[in-house]
Write an enzyme that holds these catalytic residues in place. Structure first.
Site, PDB file in Angstrom:
ATOM      1  N   PRO A   1       0.597  -1.292  -0.263  1.00 18.19           N
ATOM      2  CA  PRO A   1      -0.020   0.311   0.451  1.00 18.19           C
ATOM      3  C   PRO A   1       1.297   1.228  -0.142  1.00 18.19           C
ATOM      4  O   PRO A   1       0.635   2.077   0.920  1.00 18.19           O
ATOM      5  CB  PRO A   1      -1.007  -0.096   1.457  1.00 18.19           C
ATOM      6  CG  PRO A   1      -0.098  -0.680   2.784  1.00 18.19           C
ATOM      7  CD  PRO A   1       0.219  -1.508   1.255  1.00 18.19           C
ATOM      8  N   CYS A   2       1.584   1.608  -1.523  1.00 20.50           N
ATOM      9  CA  CYS A   2       2.165   2.647  -0.689  1.00 20.50           C
ATOM     10  C   CYS A   2       1.648   3.605  -1.489  1.00 20.50           C
ATOM     11  O   CYS A   2       2.096   5.067  -0.553  1.00 20.50           O
ATOM     12  CB  CYS A   2       3.207   2.725  -2.538  1.00 20.50           C
ATOM     13  SG  CYS A   2       2.106   2.301  -3.851  1.00 20.50           S
ATOM     14  N   HIS A   3       0.295   3.623  -1.620  1.00 22.13           N
ATOM     15  CA  HIS A   3      -0.631   5.108  -1.444  1.00 22.13           C
ATOM     16  C   HIS A   3      -0.814   5.748  -0.306  1.00 22.13           C
ATOM     17  O   HIS A   3      -1.419   6.961   0.203  1.00 22.13           O
ATOM     18  CB  HIS A   3      -2.502   4.863  -2.330  1.00 22.13           C
ATOM     19  CG  HIS A   3      -3.026   3.428  -1.451  1.00 22.13           C
ATOM     20  ND1 HIS A   3      -2.399   2.106  -1.550  1.00 22.13           N
ATOM     21  CD2 HIS A   3      -3.817   3.782   0.432  1.00 22.13           C
ATOM     22  CE1 HIS A   3      -3.052   1.587  -0.718  1.00 22.13           C
ATOM     23  NE2 HIS A   3      -4.172   1.964  -0.546  1.00 22.13           N
TER      24      HIS A   3
END
Length: 168
Positions: A127-129
């Site tokens: 989850p780089c967001h």
């Protein structure tokens, strides 16, 4: 073994899934920055993607807040450290690039963390967001800031929903 790929629909647009030897090696959005050339995705196929597709559907239905699929993340040791740390960010929450740099023991490496974050090959699942600027503002996202905002809003709304009470 050669890679295989498939494309699935999602609320953030089509997602291209790429696997090698049964493990997910890529999850790319349309027009994603750092998206490898299409010819590197291999032949179309659906065999290794059943669990990934199922878990993505559950995620987008608000029924899943983490993933458990076989993945192979290919990158430098530093990138893999950053990507592992991304997986520790709780659903519906965010951290800054600087906080993530501190968490991995490299407090002065926030820019390098940002670069590694941007090269994450398995969006959404890794989850780089969930990484934001120091002030909490949205900064850079390989899939576009509109998608980043959508994913964060979606997670926050689902993370704050109370459990359903069942009357008997």
């Amino acid at each position: 073994m050669l890679p295989v790929h498939t494309v699935v629909d999602s609320p953030v647009g089509p997602l291209t899934l790429v696997a090698v030897d049964g493990a997910l090696v890529g999850l790319y959005m349309e027009r994603q920055r750092h998206r490898p050339p299409r010819e590197t995705f291999g032949e179309p196929g659906t065999a290794p993607f059943g669990p990934v597709i199922e878990q993505l559907a559950e995620y987008f239905a608000g029924q899943r807040d983490s993933f458990d699929v076989p993945m192979t993340l290919t990158g430098t040791p530093f990138q893999r450290t950053v990507w592992a740390a991304l997986c520790e960010i709780p659903y519906g929450e965010t951290v800054s690039y600087g906080e993530l740099a501190e968490q991995i023991g490299r407090p002065t490496a926030s820019r390098a963390v940002g670069l590694a974050n941007g090269k994450n090959p398995i969006s959404i699942i890794v989850p780089c967001h969930r990484v934001v600027g120091a002030t909490g503002n949205l900064t850079g996202y390989g899939g576009g800031l509109d998608r980043k905002q959508h994913l964060l809003d979606f997670e926050r709304s689902n993370a704050t929903q109370p459990a359903l009470a069942l009357d008997y």
